[in-house]
Design a protein around this motif. Sequence first.
Motif, PDB file in Angstrom:
ATOM      1  N   GLU A  52       0.819  -1.204   0.000  1.00  0.00           N
ATOM      2  CA  GLU A  52       0.000   0.000   0.000  1.00  0.00           C
ATOM      3  C   GLU A  52       0.854   1.255   0.000  1.00  0.00           C
ATOM      4  OE1 GLU A  52      -3.045  -0.194   3.025  1.00  0.00           O
ATOM      5  OE2 GLU A  52      -3.591  -2.197   2.311  1.00  0.00           O
ATOM      6  N   VAL A  53       0.373   2.256  -0.670  1.00  0.00           N
ATOM      7  CA  VAL A  53       1.085   3.526  -0.733  1.00  0.00           C
ATOM      8  C   VAL A  53       0.930   4.262   0.597  1.00  0.00           C
ATOM      9  CG1 VAL A  53       1.143   5.780  -1.887  1.00  0.00           C
ATOM     10  CG2 VAL A  53       0.792   3.704  -3.230  1.00  0.00           C
ATOM     11  N   ASP A  54       2.058   4.732   1.113  1.00  0.00           N
ATOM     12  CA  ASP A  54       2.044   5.547   2.327  1.00  0.00           C
ATOM     13  C   ASP A  54       1.448   6.913   1.967  1.00  0.00           C
ATOM     14  OD1 ASP A  54       2.707   7.379   4.332  1.00  0.00           O
ATOM     15  OD2 ASP A  54       4.598   6.356   4.795  1.00  0.00           O
ATOM     16  N   PRO A  55       0.313   7.264   2.593  1.00  0.00           N
ATOM     17  CA  PRO A  55      -0.349   8.517   2.187  1.00  0.00           C
ATOM     18  C   PRO A  55       0.512   9.748   2.458  1.00  0.00           C
ATOM     19  CG  PRO A  55      -1.443   7.532   4.093  1.00  0.00           C
ATOM     20  CD  PRO A  55      -0.392   6.564   3.645  1.00  0.00           C
ATOM     21  N   GLU A  56       1.437   9.632   3.404  1.00  0.00           N
ATOM     22  CA  GLU A  56       2.259  10.782   3.773  1.00  0.00           C
ATOM     23  C   GLU A  56       3.326  11.074   2.716  1.00  0.00           C
ATOM     24  OE1 GLU A  56       2.864  11.954   8.376  1.00  0.00           O
ATOM     25  OE2 GLU A  56       4.100  10.312   7.623  1.00  0.00           O
ATOM     26  N   THR A  57       3.999   9.994   2.255  1.00  0.00           N
ATOM     27  CA  THR A  57       5.085  10.178   1.281  1.00  0.00           C
ATOM     28  C   THR A  57       4.615   9.983  -0.151  1.00  0.00           C
ATOM     29  OG1 THR A  57       5.656   7.835   1.371  1.00  0.00           O
ATOM     30  CG2 THR A  57       6.821   9.299   2.894  1.00  0.00           C
ATOM     31  N   GLY A  58       3.517   9.245  -0.334  1.00  0.00           N
ATOM     32  CA  GLY A  58       3.109   8.879  -1.686  1.00  0.00           C
ATOM     33  C   GLY A  58       3.905   7.722  -2.245  1.00  0.00           C
ATOM     34  N   TYR A  59       4.799   7.153  -1.438  1.00  0.00           N
ATOM     35  CA  TYR A  59       5.619   6.020  -1.866  1.00  0.00           C
ATOM     36  C   TYR A  59       5.029   4.704  -1.381  1.00  0.00           C
ATOM     37  CZ  TYR A  59       9.894   8.862  -2.778  1.00  0.00           C
ATOM     38  OH  TYR A  59      10.824   9.731  -3.245  1.00  0.00           O
TER      39      TYR A  59
END
Length: 135
Positions: A52-59
């Motif tokens: 899943e993409v980390d919503p904070e970094t977008g990574y």
Amino acid sequence: MIKVCRRSTFNSAHRLFRPDWSDEKNNAVFDKCNNPNYHGHNYTLEVWVSGEVDPETGYLIDLKILKTIIQKEIIDRFDHRNLNLDCPEFEQLNPTAENIAAVIYRLMREAMDKKYELSITLWETENNIVYFDGK
Ligand code: NI
């Protein structure tokens, strides 16, 4: 679910044979790959990571971190080596592309956070490709 990939290259020598088989049988099964003086390949490795993409970094994963893990676990271990002679992973294991991909998967699996799913694509030549996802 999203996937990212880091591509790397390494070159290694190997010989495909079973020490418990006769020369005749090894030649019949492995043909030129059984050359006693070894031969080399320029391997291309793709390590695919999903999660899943980390919503904070977008990574999904910082690819610099993935690159560092691949370098340490795979490239430093196998690049410019003779897999049969230099690498304990293949002391008892025939270094076919299938077995190399499985070893790479295991090494990467141990080095990476369990929250990620992994799969490995290993190109032994332009035309011969192995995929392994641990299943
Ligand atoms: Ni070969």
